[in-house]
Design a protein around this motif. Structure first.
Motif, mmCIF file in Angstrom:
data_model
loop_
_atom_site.group_PDB
_atom_site.id
_atom_site.type_symbol
_atom_site.label_atom_id
_atom_site.label_comp_id
_atom_site.label_asym_id
_atom_site.label_seq_id
_atom_site.Cartn_x
_atom_site.Cartn_y
_atom_site.Cartn_z
ATOM 1 N N ILE A 47 12.096 -15.095 -20.583
ATOM 2 C CA ILE A 47 12.586 -13.731 -20.702
ATOM 3 C C ILE A 47 13.206 -13.351 -19.360
ATOM 4 O O ILE A 47 12.907 -13.958 -18.340
ATOM 5 N N ASN A 48 14.116 -12.363 -19.365
ATOM 6 C CA ASN A 48 14.714 -11.950 -18.097
ATOM 7 C C ASN A 48 14.488 -10.480 -17.783
ATOM 8 O O ASN A 48 15.055 -9.939 -16.837
ATOM 9 N N SER A 49 13.654 -9.823 -18.597
ATOM 10 C CA SER A 49 13.246 -8.436 -18.328
ATOM 11 C C SER A 49 12.031 -8.148 -19.196
ATOM 12 O O SER A 49 11.541 -9.027 -19.918
ATOM 13 N N TYR A 50 11.545 -6.903 -19.134
ATOM 14 C CA TYR A 50 10.441 -6.501 -19.995
ATOM 15 C C TYR A 50 10.892 -5.492 -21.051
ATOM 16 O O TYR A 50 10.055 -4.854 -21.692
ATOM 17 N N ASP A 51 12.187 -5.374 -21.235
ATOM 18 C CA ASP A 51 12.709 -4.460 -22.248
ATOM 19 C C ASP A 51 12.190 -4.862 -23.628
ATOM 20 O O ASP A 51 12.325 -6.021 -24.044
ATOM 21 N N ALA A 52 11.594 -3.918 -24.319
ATOM 22 C CA ALA A 52 11.115 -4.104 -25.699
ATOM 23 C C ALA A 52 9.982 -5.128 -25.807
ATOM 24 O O ALA A 52 9.621 -5.524 -26.917
ATOM 25 N N LEU A 53 9.426 -5.557 -24.693
ATOM 26 C CA LEU A 53 8.287 -6.470 -24.764
ATOM 27 C C LEU A 53 7.008 -5.662 -24.936
ATOM 28 O O LEU A 53 6.691 -4.790 -24.129
ATOM 29 N N THR A 54 6.293 -5.925 -26.006
ATOM 30 C CA THR A 54 5.074 -5.197 -26.347
ATOM 31 C C THR A 54 3.974 -6.192 -26.688
ATOM 32 O O THR A 54 4.209 -7.407 -26.765
ATOM 33 N N ALA A 55 2.787 -5.669 -26.930
ATOM 34 C CA ALA A 55 1.691 -6.533 -27.383
ATOM 35 C C ALA A 55 2.068 -7.237 -28.679
ATOM 36 O O ALA A 55 1.756 -8.416 -28.876
ATOM 37 N N GLU A 56 2.752 -6.530 -29.565
ATOM 38 C CA GLU A 56 3.172 -7.132 -30.833
ATOM 39 C C GLU A 56 4.145 -8.284 -30.610
ATOM 40 O O GLU A 56 4.047 -9.340 -31.253
ATOM 41 N N ALA A 85 0.835 -1.209 0.000
ATOM 42 C CA ALA A 85 0.000 0.000 0.000
ATOM 43 C C ALA A 85 0.864 1.251 0.000
ATOM 44 O O ALA A 85 0.524 2.262 -0.621
ATOM 45 N N GLU A 86 1.998 1.169 0.696
ATOM 46 C CA GLU A 86 2.915 2.307 0.732
ATOM 47 C C GLU A 86 3.660 2.470 -0.588
ATOM 48 O O GLU A 86 3.882 3.579 -1.056
ATOM 49 N N HIS A 87 4.027 1.331 -1.182
ATOM 50 C CA HIS A 87 4.762 1.385 -2.452
ATOM 51 C C HIS A 87 4.606 0.063 -3.185
ATOM 52 O O HIS A 87 5.111 -0.967 -2.727
ATOM 53 N N MET A 88 3.892 0.069 -4.310
ATOM 54 C CA MET A 88 3.756 -1.138 -5.114
ATOM 55 C C MET A 88 5.050 -1.328 -5.915
ATOM 56 O O MET A 88 5.393 -0.492 -6.757
ATOM 57 N N PRO A 89 5.775 -2.420 -5.674
ATOM 58 C CA PRO A 89 7.094 -2.585 -6.311
ATOM 59 C C PRO A 89 7.010 -3.154 -7.732
ATOM 60 O O PRO A 89 7.469 -4.269 -8.005
ATOM 61 N N TRP A 90 6.434 -2.368 -8.640
ATOM 62 C CA TRP A 90 6.311 -2.821 -10.034
ATOM 63 C C TRP A 90 7.687 -3.191 -10.585
ATOM 64 O O TRP A 90 8.669 -2.473 -10.381
ATOM 65 N N ILE A 91 7.752 -4.300 -11.302
ATOM 66 C CA ILE A 91 8.983 -4.670 -11.983
ATOM 67 C C ILE A 91 9.218 -3.673 -13.115
ATOM 68 O O ILE A 91 8.277 -3.319 -13.843
ATOM 69 N N PRO A 92 10.443 -3.194 -13.267
ATOM 70 C CA PRO A 92 10.715 -2.194 -14.312
ATOM 71 C C PRO A 92 10.226 -2.634 -15.687
ATOM 72 O O PRO A 92 10.515 -3.752 -16.138
ATOM 73 N N GLY A 93 9.469 -1.773 -16.331
ATOM 74 C CA GLY A 93 8.989 -2.024 -17.683
ATOM 75 C C GLY A 93 7.642 -2.699 -17.778
ATOM 76 O O GLY A 93 7.003 -2.663 -18.842
ATOM 77 N N VAL A 94 7.155 -3.318 -16.681
ATOM 78 C CA VAL A 94 5.919 -4.089 -16.799
ATOM 79 C C VAL A 94 4.704 -3.187 -16.994
ATOM 80 O O VAL A 94 3.748 -3.560 -17.700
ATOM 81 N N GLU A 95 4.716 -1.991 -16.417
ATOM 82 C CA GLU A 95 3.590 -1.083 -16.629
ATOM 83 C C GLU A 95 3.500 -0.657 -18.093
ATOM 84 O O GLU A 95 2.396 -0.469 -18.626
ATOM 85 N N ASP A 96 4.635 -0.535 -18.756
ATOM 86 C CA ASP A 96 4.624 -0.212 -20.185
ATOM 87 C C ASP A 96 4.027 -1.362 -20.996
ATOM 88 O O ASP A 96 3.311 -1.137 -21.982
ATOM 89 N N VAL A 97 4.314 -2.607 -20.582
ATOM 90 C CA VAL A 97 3.720 -3.764 -21.262
ATOM 91 C C VAL A 97 2.201 -3.740 -21.098
ATOM 92 O O VAL A 97 1.455 -3.952 -22.065
ATOM 93 N N LEU A 98 1.737 -3.464 -19.894
ATOM 94 C CA LEU A 98 0.294 -3.390 -19.652
ATOM 95 C C LEU A 98 -0.351 -2.298 -20.492
ATOM 96 O O LEU A 98 -1.435 -2.501 -21.064
ATOM 97 N N ARG A 99 0.299 -1.150 -20.599
ATOM 98 C CA ARG A 99 -0.259 -0.055 -21.413
ATOM 99 C C ARG A 99 -0.282 -0.440 -22.892
ATOM 100 O O ARG A 99 -1.223 -0.084 -23.619
ATOM 101 N N SER A 100 0.730 -1.170 -23.352
ATOM 102 C CA SER A 100 0.747 -1.633 -24.738
ATOM 103 C C SER A 100 -0.420 -2.580 -25.004
ATOM 104 O O SER A 100 -1.073 -2.513 -26.054
ATOM 105 N N LEU A 101 -0.716 -3.447 -24.038
ATOM 106 C CA LEU A 101 -1.846 -4.375 -24.188
ATOM 107 C C LEU A 101 -3.176 -3.627 -24.180
ATOM 108 O O LEU A 101 -4.081 -3.948 -24.956
#
Length: 300
Positions: free
Chosen positions: A277-286, A94-110
């Motif tokens: 995969i070992n990160s979300y770099d360049a991972l998109t809906a495509e 609740a204080e801080h959601m520890p999103w994995i770097p790049g995953v929010e961008d993947v969600l927005r792409s979807l």
């Protein structure tokens, strides 16, 4: 649990039907939260715990972890340990959601592509709903959590339940085989699957044997058609998991399973996943859509 979704997007034009997300270690890097809370509880109540032990519990339901903590000396009951674990981690998230770097961008792409996401976690409902609330708006159309009345991972039941949220017709025989009684329209449990239909045919002792055989062949043919369609639909779903327990659950459901290896210390390289995969770099809906296309080609 299904949620309302306002943006239908253009996902119907894609091979990718949906993305089914595990939570800890795939969407959020919450393992450090769990390990610290577990060590605090053990230390305060006469037990022993370590980060190394915590990693061996990744993906396991809270009651199982609580029992292990008790086995290692924590002088509390399973419900007490579980409650303290959940409360401690929930406060931190609740204080801080520890999103994995790049995953929010993947969600927005979807979201932009109109592809729905479903959360599939062994964590309690409170924690699942907290993540869904903090995710990019419109990302998740529903969730499956540890408090749902389902067999737990590595059983495929949580992913089969997620498939139903995105309108995949799961054959009744598969539901029954995995401990998920099919439901009638009035909510009553129904166990009418392949085996019960055959049994019903066998009970017609006065029927002409040839008619019974023809009926069986027709029923089995229809079942085969439904099973093929189901397998194709599940292959169009990407499941992203990190633990071996979760990977086995997702693979058993038929989803095209991707192992996220970047935020877990246990080795899953020998797992049954379709890709890693070992990160979300360049991972998109495509990019996720291409994984599905490759999987469908491999099934021909």
């Amino acid at each position: 649990m299904a949620l309302q979704r306002e943006n239908d997007g253009t996902g119907s034009d894609w091979m990718l039907k949906a993305v089914l997300w595990d939570m800890d270690g795939t969407l959020i890097d919450s393992e450090p939260y769990w390990h610290q809370v577990e060590m605090d509880i053990a230390g305060e109540h006469g037990g022993y715990w370590s980060e190394e032990i915590g990693w061996t519990c990744s993906g396991k339901p809270v009651p199982q972890v609580a029992q292990l903590m008790i086995d290692k000396g924590t002088k509390l009951s399973v419900p007490e340990v579980g409650r303290l674990m959940i409360e401690g981690v929930a406060r931190k998230e609740a204080e801080h959601m520890p999103w994995i770097p790049g995953v929010e961008d993947v969600l927005r792409s979807l979201i932009a592509a109109g592809i729905p996401s479903v959360l599939v976690t062994a964590s309690p409902r409170r924690m699942a709903e907290n993540l869904v609330r903090q995710a990019p708006e419109g990302a998740f159309v529903g969730y499956v959590c540890g408090e749902d009345d389902l067999p737990k991972k590595p059983n495929p039941a949580p992913y089969l339940a997620a498939a139903k949220i995105v309108d995949i017709k799961v054959p009744e025989g598969i539901l029954t085989a995995n401990g998920m009684a099919a439901r009638t329209d009035d909510g009553a449990a129904s166990h009418t699957g392949i085996s019960s239909r055959i049994s019903d045919s066998d009970s017609l002792v006065n029927a002409d044997n040839r008619n019974v055989s023809a009926s069986r062949r027709s029923s089995e043919s229809a079942d085969d058609t439904r099973l093929v369609a189901f397998r194709q639909e599940m292959a169009r779903c990407i499941a992203i998991e990190d633990s071996m327990t979760g990977i086995k659950s997702a693979v058993a459901s038929g989803a095209t399973t991707i192992a996220q290896t970047g935020f877990i210390k246990t080795d899953t390289s020998a797992g049954p996943q379709f890709a890693s995969i070992n990160s979300y770099d360049a991972l998109t809906a495509e990019a996720l859509n291409r994984f599905v296309e490759q999987r469908l080609k491999s099934m021909k």
